[in-house]
Scaffold this motif. Sequence first.
Motif, PDB file in Angstrom:
ATOM      1  N   GLY A  53      24.871  25.457   6.174  1.00 39.52           N
ATOM      2  CA  GLY A  53      24.134  24.384   6.274  1.00 39.52           C
ATOM      3  C   GLY A  53      23.368  23.989   5.172  1.00 39.52           C
ATOM      4  O   GLY A  53      23.332  24.607   3.997  1.00 39.52           O
ATOM      5  N   PHE A  54      22.906  22.642   5.060  1.00 39.58           N
ATOM      6  CA  PHE A  54      22.037  22.145   4.000  1.00 39.58           C
ATOM      7  C   PHE A  54      20.656  22.697   4.067  1.00 39.58           C
ATOM      8  O   PHE A  54      20.041  22.925   5.201  1.00 39.58           O
ATOM      9  CB  PHE A  54      22.201  20.848   4.075  1.00 39.58           C
ATOM     10  N   LEU A  55      20.244  23.066   3.012  1.00 36.85           N
ATOM     11  CA  LEU A  55      18.626  23.403   3.021  1.00 36.85           C
ATOM     12  C   LEU A  55      17.972  22.256   2.999  1.00 36.85           C
ATOM     13  O   LEU A  55      18.166  21.097   2.582  1.00 36.85           O
ATOM     14  CB  LEU A  55      18.421  24.154   1.481  1.00 36.85           C
ATOM     15  N   PRO A  56      16.894  22.634   3.745  1.00 34.54           N
ATOM     16  CA  PRO A  56      15.837  21.364   4.113  1.00 34.54           C
ATOM     17  C   PRO A  56      15.373  20.602   2.595  1.00 34.54           C
ATOM     18  O   PRO A  56      15.411  21.292   1.911  1.00 34.54           O
ATOM     19  CB  PRO A  56      14.747  21.771   4.851  1.00 34.54           C
ATOM     20  N   ILE A 110      27.663  21.322 -10.655  1.00 32.18           N
ATOM     21  CA  ILE A 110      27.419  22.241  -9.767  1.00 32.18           C
ATOM     22  C   ILE A 110      27.034  23.577 -10.373  1.00 32.18           C
ATOM     23  O   ILE A 110      27.328  23.906 -11.349  1.00 32.18           O
ATOM     24  CB  ILE A 110      28.964  22.731  -8.999  1.00 32.18           C
ATOM     25  N   ARG A 111      25.953  23.983  -9.426  1.00 30.05           N
ATOM     26  CA  ARG A 111      25.223  25.528  -9.860  1.00 30.05           C
ATOM     27  C   ARG A 111      25.235  26.048  -8.590  1.00 30.05           C
ATOM     28  O   ARG A 111      25.392  25.626  -7.474  1.00 30.05           O
ATOM     29  CB  ARG A 111      23.846  25.105 -10.465  1.00 30.05           C
ATOM     30  N   VAL A 112      25.056  27.367  -8.782  1.00 33.59           N
ATOM     31  CA  VAL A 112      24.797  28.149  -7.425  1.00 33.59           C
ATOM     32  C   VAL A 112      23.632  29.004  -7.682  1.00 33.59           C
ATOM     33  O   VAL A 112      22.967  29.532  -8.951  1.00 33.59           O
ATOM     34  CB  VAL A 112      26.086  29.124  -7.379  1.00 33.59           C
ATOM     35  N   GLU A 113      23.038  29.594  -6.608  1.00 26.09           N
ATOM     36  CA  GLU A 113      22.065  30.473  -6.602  1.00 26.09           C
ATOM     37  C   GLU A 113      20.677  29.984  -7.351  1.00 26.09           C
ATOM     38  O   GLU A 113      20.156  28.937  -7.182  1.00 26.09           O
ATOM     39  CB  GLU A 113      22.386  31.839  -6.992  1.00 26.09           C
ATOM     40  N   ASN A 114      20.306  30.660  -8.483  1.00 25.04           N
ATOM     41  CA  ASN A 114      19.176  30.281  -9.295  1.00 25.04           C
ATOM     42  C   ASN A 114      19.649  29.358 -10.350  1.00 25.04           C
ATOM     43  O   ASN A 114      19.733  30.082 -11.650  1.00 25.04           O
ATOM     44  CB  ASN A 114      18.553  31.597  -9.944  1.00 25.04           C
ATOM     45  N   ARG A 115      20.350  28.318 -10.171  1.00 24.18           N
ATOM     46  CA  ARG A 115      20.575  27.121 -11.158  1.00 24.18           C
ATOM     47  C   ARG A 115      21.665  27.644 -12.243  1.00 24.18           C
ATOM     48  O   ARG A 115      21.802  27.527 -13.283  1.00 24.18           O
ATOM     49  CB  ARG A 115      19.327  26.842 -11.780  1.00 24.18           C
ATOM     50  N   ARG A 116      22.596  28.722 -11.565  1.00 25.27           N
ATOM     51  CA  ARG A 116      23.661  29.412 -12.420  1.00 25.27           C
ATOM     52  C   ARG A 116      24.889  28.508 -12.449  1.00 25.27           C
ATOM     53  O   ARG A 116      25.147  27.974 -11.375  1.00 25.27           O
ATOM     54  CB  ARG A 116      24.142  30.597 -11.827  1.00 25.27           C
ATOM     55  N   GLN A 165      23.248  35.038   0.969  1.00 27.38           N
ATOM     56  CA  GLN A 165      23.728  33.671   0.970  1.00 27.38           C
ATOM     57  C   GLN A 165      24.415  33.548  -0.255  1.00 27.38           C
ATOM     58  O   GLN A 165      23.692  33.707  -1.492  1.00 27.38           O
ATOM     59  CB  GLN A 165      22.622  32.897   1.467  1.00 27.38           C
ATOM     60  N   LEU A 166      25.328  32.590  -0.237  1.00 28.95           N
ATOM     61  CA  LEU A 166      26.024  31.747  -1.231  1.00 28.95           C
ATOM     62  C   LEU A 166      25.313  30.379  -1.089  1.00 28.95           C
ATOM     63  O   LEU A 166      25.504  29.618  -0.312  1.00 28.95           O
ATOM     64  CB  LEU A 166      27.551  31.731  -1.324  1.00 28.95           C
ATOM     65  N   THR A 167      24.387  29.994  -2.158  1.00 30.49           N
ATOM     66  CA  THR A 167      23.699  28.686  -2.174  1.00 30.49           C
ATOM     67  C   THR A 167      24.265  27.983  -3.055  1.00 30.49           C
ATOM     68  O   THR A 167      24.266  28.241  -4.346  1.00 30.49           O
ATOM     69  CB  THR A 167      22.331  28.762  -2.317  1.00 30.49           C
ATOM     70  N   ILE A 168      24.808  26.962  -3.119  1.00 28.42           N
ATOM     71  CA  ILE A 168      25.536  25.817  -3.879  1.00 28.42           C
ATOM     72  C   ILE A 168      24.590  24.588  -4.169  1.00 28.42           C
ATOM     73  O   ILE A 168      24.178  23.872  -3.102  1.00 28.42           O
ATOM     74  CB  ILE A 168      26.838  25.449  -3.424  1.00 28.42           C
ATOM     75  N   GLU A 169      24.222  24.455  -5.306  1.00 27.89           N
ATOM     76  CA  GLU A 169      23.617  23.089  -5.787  1.00 27.89           C
ATOM     77  C   GLU A 169      24.408  22.078  -6.164  1.00 27.89           C
ATOM     78  O   GLU A 169      25.447  22.336  -7.272  1.00 27.89           O
ATOM     79  CB  GLU A 169      22.496  23.509  -6.548  1.00 27.89           C
ATOM     80  N   PHE A 170      24.530  20.776  -5.578  1.00 30.61           N
ATOM     81  CA  PHE A 170      25.281  19.742  -5.832  1.00 30.61           C
ATOM     82  C   PHE A 170      24.091  18.810  -6.742  1.00 30.61           C
ATOM     83  O   PHE A 170      23.220  18.502  -6.037  1.00 30.61           O
ATOM     84  CB  PHE A 170      26.120  19.075  -4.919  1.00 30.61           C
ATOM     85  N   ASN A 171      24.564  18.268  -7.720  1.00 30.79           N
ATOM     86  CA  ASN A 171      23.377  17.279  -8.616  1.00 30.79           C
ATOM     87  C   ASN A 171      24.281  16.454  -9.088  1.00 30.79           C
ATOM     88  O   ASN A 171      25.513  16.561  -9.420  1.00 30.79           O
ATOM     89  CB  ASN A 171      22.689  18.254  -9.401  1.00 30.79           C
ATOM     90  N   GLY A 172      23.654  15.485  -9.947  1.00 29.22           N
ATOM     91  CA  GLY A 172      24.326  14.683 -10.715  1.00 29.22           C
ATOM     92  C   GLY A 172      24.026  13.141 -10.604  1.00 29.22           C
ATOM     93  O   GLY A 172      23.016  13.080  -9.721  1.00 29.22           O
ATOM     94  N   LEU A 430      18.070  17.528 -13.473  1.00 33.77           N
ATOM     95  CA  LEU A 430      17.046  18.603 -13.016  1.00 33.77           C
ATOM     96  C   LEU A 430      17.302  18.963 -11.658  1.00 33.77           C
ATOM     97  O   LEU A 430      17.643  18.373 -10.507  1.00 33.77           O
ATOM     98  CB  LEU A 430      15.702  17.899 -12.944  1.00 33.77           C
ATOM     99  N   SER A 431      17.057  20.219 -11.364  1.00 28.95           N
ATOM    100  CA  SER A 431      17.164  20.761 -10.104  1.00 28.95           C
ATOM    101  C   SER A 431      15.667  20.671  -9.417  1.00 28.95           C
ATOM    102  O   SER A 431      14.730  20.014  -9.962  1.00 28.95           O
ATOM    103  CB  SER A 431      17.124  22.330 -10.223  1.00 28.95           C
ATOM    104  N   ALA A 432      15.929  20.821  -8.076  1.00 26.43           N
ATOM    105  CA  ALA A 432      14.679  20.565  -7.275  1.00 26.43           C
ATOM    106  C   ALA A 432      13.539  21.538  -7.488  1.00 26.43           C
ATOM    107  O   ALA A 432      12.332  21.082  -7.335  1.00 26.43           O
ATOM    108  CB  ALA A 432      15.028  20.522  -5.936  1.00 26.43           C
TER     109      ALA A 432
END
Length: 442
Positions: A53-56, A110-116, A165-172, A430-432
């Motif tokens: 699911g999405f992180l809050p 697209i980044r994963v985990e700690n902004r990778r 967990q695999l956490t995927i960051e979508f940004n842009g 910028l990431s959150a």
Amino acid sequence: MLKKYLLVALICSAFCSAAQPLTFKFDFGPGKAAKGYQKVDTNTIFSRERGFGFLPGASLKGIDRKGKDALRGDFISGDGAFYFSVVLPQGNYEVTAILGDRQGSSSATIRVENRRLMAGQVNTANGQVMSVNFTAHIRTPLIQGTQDKVRLKPRELAYLHWDDQLTIEFNGKDAKVCGLEIRPASPAIPVVFLAGNSTVVDQAEEPYAAWGQMIPAFFQPGKIAVANYAESGETLKAFRAEKRLDKILSQMKKGDYLFIEFAHNDQKPGGNHLDPFTTYKEMLKYYISEARKKGGIPVLVTSMHRRNFDENNKIINTLGDYPEAVRQTGKEEGVPVIDLNAMSKVLYEAWGPEASLKAFVHYPANTFPGQTQKLEDNTHFTPYGAYELARCVAEGIKSTVPDLAEYLKKDLPSFNPSAPDPYPAWYWPLSARISALKPDGN
């Protein structure tokens, strides 16, 4: 609370991984889910019970363009960065992100985990939907086959890369995600393990970054995995004592690589200090020996300079004899050496004192939330600086590790440190996660 959550995650990882599904197919958007896919809408908030699911915290919206293609006919987008997380056992995973809009354009990073970084700015034209593939490594502190675990620092407990967990960051500018597919990578693919300090680590928060979190985007997906175990403030001695090296070795197989870059903290006085031509070289040789016992391929990396210019705009060496000790060790042990120290001197002098400020963390007060004091850090890098150093490392791979260079992307352009990419052309949404707290080891 964080410690309790981590304990639950570790227990689950140790005892429940066999029951966890390893392959997922998600259809993002408010429309009907495509056959064989699990539906994900804006209300799909992460929980341990659901397993994904999405992180809050993100502002999400779902759009349905209708049509016969259920998977590509709808999507979810967000106002800035948004994160999707899936519970998975430790390992390497192939991920396919389906991006775009049947009635519009999109732009996603697209980044994963700690902004990778997995994929830089991916633009789709009006009406275009495309798939982006990448390979991601996830881990927990537990050392398989033992009762031991990595001795984490308190600040690491909140990181996104020490859980199951695999956490995927979508940004842009306008990221639109239609779907997501996750499956285990082949156990045969080589892994590039990174051991280092804050100049290598996946920095968790803006505005800091390091080359280790940029380099995965330079490799062909599905061909190799990058596993960054570097941590801020580390020395060769501390990295070993905290069982970080043991963690790497517990996973290493024949044909994997171990990149070793330390010096910034090893030179400092204290219990972890090592003398360059004696104990420092001895510890480097220990890492080399342990990697070779597992069939691994060690690669030494000389540490980049700090930003320290003389009156003639030339870099002053603040690392003493440590880079030379690395070069000597490479020759003595028959280990390839990527001379990032030499390349960084050329790079910094090409920038000069003013332009180099964009590559290091220099910001006036109140640039970021909660940052009441100006930031003046001549050791740690902005994402732009980290990316340019990663380009140097890629060039070093080409010239000194030719077998590994075969896995670099075929369209990866050559890079000359004397002609760095212009800063105005750099793009990094910028990431959150933002913090004015300097990394350990500054």
